[in-house]
Design an enzyme around this catalytic site. Structure first.
Site, PDB file in Angstrom:
ATOM      1  N   CYS A  52       0.838  -1.209   0.000  1.00 27.98           N
ATOM      2  CA  CYS A  52       0.000   0.000   0.000  1.00 27.98           C
ATOM      3  C   CYS A  52       0.870   1.255   0.000  1.00 27.98           C
ATOM      4  O   CYS A  52       0.534   2.255  -0.651  1.00 27.98           O
ATOM      5  CB  CYS A  52      -0.914   0.016   1.218  1.00 27.98           C
ATOM      6  SG  CYS A  52      -2.005  -1.399   1.305  1.00 27.98           S
ATOM      7  N   ARG A 135      -7.848  -4.618  -3.142  1.00 25.02           N
ATOM      8  CA  ARG A 135      -7.370  -3.471  -3.937  1.00 25.02           C
ATOM      9  C   ARG A 135      -8.352  -3.255  -5.096  1.00 25.02           C
ATOM     10  O   ARG A 135      -8.191  -3.834  -6.171  1.00 25.02           O
ATOM     11  CB  ARG A 135      -5.959  -3.738  -4.469  1.00 25.02           C
ATOM     12  CG  ARG A 135      -4.964  -3.935  -3.360  1.00 25.02           C
ATOM     13  CD  ARG A 135      -3.552  -4.140  -3.854  1.00 25.02           C
ATOM     14  NE  ARG A 135      -2.759  -4.673  -2.766  1.00 25.02           N
ATOM     15  CZ  ARG A 135      -2.257  -3.957  -1.768  1.00 25.02           C
ATOM     16  NH1 ARG A 135      -2.426  -2.655  -1.754  1.00 25.02           N
ATOM     17  NH2 ARG A 135      -1.570  -4.524  -0.801  1.00 25.02           N
TER      18      ARG A 135
HETATM   19  C1  BEZ Z   1       0.633  -4.662   1.851  1.00 23.95           C
HETATM   20  O1  BEZ Z   1       1.843  -4.811   1.877  1.00 23.95           O
HETATM   21  O2  BEZ Z   1       0.100  -3.604   1.521  1.00 23.95           O
HETATM   22  C2  BEZ Z   1      -0.229  -5.837   2.210  1.00 23.95           C
HETATM   23  C3  BEZ Z   1       0.236  -7.116   1.911  1.00 23.95           C
HETATM   24  C4  BEZ Z   1      -0.544  -8.211   2.259  1.00 23.95           C
HETATM   25  C5  BEZ Z   1      -1.761  -8.026   2.893  1.00 23.95           C
HETATM   26  C6  BEZ Z   1      -2.228  -6.745   3.153  1.00 23.95           C
HETATM   27  C7  BEZ Z   1      -1.458  -5.638   2.804  1.00 23.95           C
END
Ligand code: BEZ
Length: 226
Positions: A52, A135
Site C-alpha cells: 500500500c 485493492r
Molecule cells: C501490503 O503490503 O500492503 C499488504 C500485503 C498483504 C496483505 C495486506 C497488505
C-alpha cells in the site's frame, strides 16, 4: 430476527453509490463534490503496510497527471483518520521508493472503520479478508456512472500507469466514438467501431479516407486525434 441488508456489488454502467465520508482532506460528499469530474476511487487493505505504501507514493507522484485529465483520486481503507494521518506523515518524512521521496499525499483518504463505503462498493470480499478491503479501483465518469472496475488481491500492487491509460482510453472513446486495441497507448491508431450493416461494412472497406485502413471488413483503424 433482524433482516440482513443484502447489497448488490456495483457493476460497470451503474450509477455509483452515493456516500458522505470523513477523509484526510475534510468531509467529502460523493458525487456532489465531484460534479463534472472523472474520479478514481480506490481501496487498499491497511495503512502502514508495504505494498500500500508503494501504491500511495506512486499515485501521489502522478496526482498532477491525473488532474490534467480532469480526474480526482480518492483513496479508502477501513483504518481510522489518525492512522491515515500518521501513515501519510511517515510516507512524507521517511520513505523513499524508486527515487520518489518527500512525497505528500494531497488527495483525500477516506476513513471507513464502519465499512459503510467499502461495503457499498463491494470492496470487502470475505474469502480474501473480512477485515481489510481488497485493492479495488472504480473509474467513475462526470455523470457518476461507473465506467471501469479493477480488483486486485492483497498481495499484488496495482499499475498506476495502466489506470491512467484506461482513463485516457475511456475519454477518447467518448470524444471520438472509437475503441482502443490491445496494448494501446495514446498516439497509436484507434479502432473504428464495427459496422452495423452490410452496406456500412462495404463503404468502410472501400473508403479512401486519409489514414484509415482495414485488416478485414470488421476491423478498421484510423489515426488517433490527440
Ligand atoms: C501490503 O503490503 O500492503 C499488504 C500485503 C498483504 C496483505 C495486506 C497488505
Amino acid at each position: 430476527m433482524e433482516e440482513e441488508k443484502v447489497m448488490r456489488m456495483p457493476l460497470i454502467g451503474d450509477i455509483a453509490p452515493e456516500f458522505k465520508a470523513k477523509t484526510t482532506q475534510g468531509e467529502i460528499n460523493f458525487p456532489g463534490d465531484y460534479k463534472g469530474k472523472w474520479v478514481v476511487l480506490f481501496s487498499h487493505p491497511a495503512d502502514f503496510t508495504p505494498v500500500c505504501t508503494t501504491e500511495f507514493i506512486t499515485f501521489a507522484s502522478m496526482h498532477e497527471e491525473f488532474k490534467s485529465l480532469n480526474t480526482e483520486l480518492i483513496g479508502l481503507s477501513v483504518d481510522g483518520l489518525y492512522s491515515h494521518i500518521a501513515w501519510l506523515r511517515t510516507i512524507k518524512e521517511k520513505i523513499v521508493f524508486k527515487g520518489l521521496k518527500d512525497v505528500e499525499v494531497n488527495f483525500p483518504l477516506i476513513e471507513d472503520i464502519s465499512m459503510n463505503v467499502a461495503r457499498k462498493f463491494g470492496m470487502i470480499q470475505s474469502n480474501e479478508s473480512t477485515t481489510q478491503a481488497v485493492r479495488a479501483v472504480f473509474v467513475i465518469d462526470p455523470r457518476a456512472i461507473i465506467r471501469a472496475i479493477i480488483y486486485y488481491p492483497l498481495t499484488t500492487g496495482r499499475n498506476m500507469q495502466e489506470i491512467k491509460r484506461l482513463i485516457i482510453a475511456l475519454q477518447r472513446a467518448d470524444r471520438d466514438k472509437i475503441a482502443t486495441p490491445a496494448n494501446w497507448q495514446p498516439g497509436d491508431d484507434v479502432i473504428i467501431p464495427p459496422p452495423g450493416s452490410c452496406g456500412a461494412a462495404k463503404d468502410r472497406v472501400e473508403s479512401k479516407e486519409e489514414g484509415k485502413y482495414c485488416l478485414d471488413w470488421f476491423i478498421c483503424f484510423k489515426k488517433d486525434k490527440q
